[in-house]
Design an enzyme around this catalytic site. Structure first.
Site, short mmCIF file in Angstrom:
data_model
loop_
_atom_site.label_atom_id
_atom_site.label_comp_id
_atom_site.label_asym_id
_atom_site.label_seq_id
_atom_site.Cartn_x
_atom_site.Cartn_y
_atom_site.Cartn_z
N CYS A 12 9.11 15.15 61.64
CA CYS A 12 10.69 15.43 62.05
C CYS A 12 10.42 15.61 63.56
CB CYS A 12 10.78 16.57 61.27
SG CYS A 12 9.72 17.93 61.83
N HIS A 39 0.44 21.45 60.16
CA HIS A 39 -0.62 21.44 58.97
C HIS A 39 -1.18 19.96 58.83
CE1 HIS A 39 0.45 25.50 58.22
NE2 HIS A 39 1.78 25.27 58.13
N HIS A 71 6.34 26.32 64.32
CA HIS A 71 6.69 27.41 63.30
C HIS A 71 7.15 28.48 63.71
CE1 HIS A 71 5.18 25.00 59.98
NE2 HIS A 71 3.82 25.03 60.64
N CYS A 93 10.33 25.05 67.34
CA CYS A 93 11.40 24.07 66.89
C CYS A 93 12.98 24.82 66.76
CB CYS A 93 11.35 23.61 65.19
SG CYS A 93 12.73 22.59 64.59
N HIS A 121 3.23 32.48 54.99
CA HIS A 121 3.23 31.55 55.82
C HIS A 121 3.61 31.74 57.12
CE1 HIS A 121 5.16 27.75 57.35
NE2 HIS A 121 4.45 26.96 56.49
N GLU A 123 5.60 30.72 59.27
CA GLU A 123 7.03 30.75 59.82
C GLU A 123 7.64 32.24 59.08
OE1 GLU A 123 9.77 27.50 58.80
OE2 GLU A 123 11.23 28.89 58.82
N CYS A 189 16.36 23.57 57.02
CA CYS A 189 16.39 22.24 58.17
C CYS A 189 16.90 21.06 57.53
CB CYS A 189 14.89 22.35 58.54
SG CYS A 189 14.20 20.80 58.89
N SER A 217 0.58 22.43 54.06
CA SER A 217 1.86 21.82 54.49
C SER A 217 2.87 22.34 53.39
CB SER A 217 1.88 20.57 54.96
OG SER A 217 3.47 20.31 55.02
N ASN A 219 6.20 22.03 53.32
CA ASN A 219 7.13 20.98 53.01
C ASN A 219 6.50 19.76 52.29
OD1 ASN A 219 7.24 18.28 54.84
ND2 ASN A 219 6.45 19.98 56.14
S1 SF4 Z 1 12.29 23.20 61.10
FE1 SF4 Z 1 12.53 21.17 60.35
S2 SF4 Z 1 12.73 20.09 62.25
FE2 SF4 Z 1 11.83 22.07 62.74
S3 SF4 Z 1 9.64 21.50 62.77
FE3 SF4 Z 1 10.17 22.56 60.52
S4 SF4 Z 1 10.39 20.84 59.35
FE4 SF4 Z 1 10.56 20.02 61.48
#
Ligand code: SF4
Length: 283
Positions: A12, A39, A71, A93, A121, A123, A189, A217, A219
């Protein structure tokens, strides 16, 4: 066998920009990245090869400048960096930054913050470390454990599926009908959502799906879970060498998707290896 790529997949803009920022700064001066920039083992090896250090704790940093990853990080953690006389290079981000603002606003307006996400996590730690009180939930059972509050403010870790956020918000409303429940959906996101939707559509038309990404990871794991709702044979690989030809036995369509921290070159090499398996089967 036909190899089909998801219409949205792979790295991304948030991760791309963070890597570029860190590489530029690392070429100018000694630099430490606090935590994993992404990750993904391949990217981390690239950084290490260029002398950019990776540390998990502020106390372990030995360079004058410290990069905060895509993150994000709490104000508390940033203050700990500054207290040591070190400079912060912020590679957070913009979407994670917006999630921080949303959670801070909820708390300031008197809502009890509830984060839909994975506890511990990086984030989620960043989103919650500055809060006096909060909950992190990801399942219906977690909703059952919530204590009554006058006002709940629900926000999500950026990589959570929007359906889960809506579903858990609805369950909180049902469990606490007298409470005000505000659900902020904008912290999810868009690049992640597009990848999840594309992965679901791809899995529905595939006999096998290969997901490329780091095992840690979030995601990437969510992509696997989405694909498994539509396809029985879903395999997570970090690179082409993890592929096994027997996974594709009898398959007519093999789908390919990848997490947001997977470099293009890794996705391309996995696709080439899948094409190779398909060609060898025909020959
Ligand atoms: S929030 Fe979305 S665009 Fe931003 S780093 Fe995470 S996955 Fe990527």
């Amino acid at each position: 066998m036909r190899v089909v790529r998801a219409s949205h997949l792979g790295m991304c803009f948030g991760v791309r920009d963070a890597i570029a920022k860190v590489l530029r700064a690392g070429a100018r001066e000694p630099l430490t990245v606090l935590g994993e920039l992404v990750h993904n083992g391949t990217v981390l090896e690239q950084l290490a090869a260029r002398g950019i250090q990776l540390r998990h704790e502020v106390a372990e940093v030995e360079t004058p400048c410290v990069a905060i990853t895509a993150h994000g990080a709490s104000e508390r953690r940033r203050a700990a960096v500054r207290e040591r006389g070190l400079r912060v290079l912020d590679a957070t981000c913009p979407i994670v930054r917006a999630a921080h603002r949303a959670v801070t606003a909820l708390a300031a307006e008197g809502y009890h913050p509830v984060i839909v996400g994975t506890p511990n996590h990086v984030e989620v730690r960043g989103l919650t470390e500055d809060l006096d009180a909060f909950d992190v939930i990801s399942t219906e059972e977690d909703v059952e454990r919530l204590q009554p509050q006058r006002r709940f403010g629900v926000a999500a870790q950026t990589t959570q599926p929007i359906e889960r956020v809506r579903q858990l918000g609805w369950l909180i409303r049902r469990r606490f009908p007298l409470s005000e429940v505000r659900v902020v959906e904008t912290t999810v996101c868009v690049p992640t959502r597009l990848r999840q939707e594309a992965a679901g559509a791809l899995a529905a038309m595939s006999d096998v799906v290969v997901v490329v990404g780091g095992a840690r990871s979030n995601n990437t794991r969510e992509l696997c879970a989405t694909c498994r709702q539509h396809c029985e044979r879903v395999f997570l690989v970090q690179g082409a060498r993890d592929l096994r030809p027997e996974w594709f036995a009898g398959a007519r369509v093999a789908g390919l998707t990848a997490g947001t921290s997977t470099p293009d070159a890794v996705v391309d090499s996995v696709e080439a290896a899948m094409q190779d398996i398909a060609t060898r089967r025909v020959a």
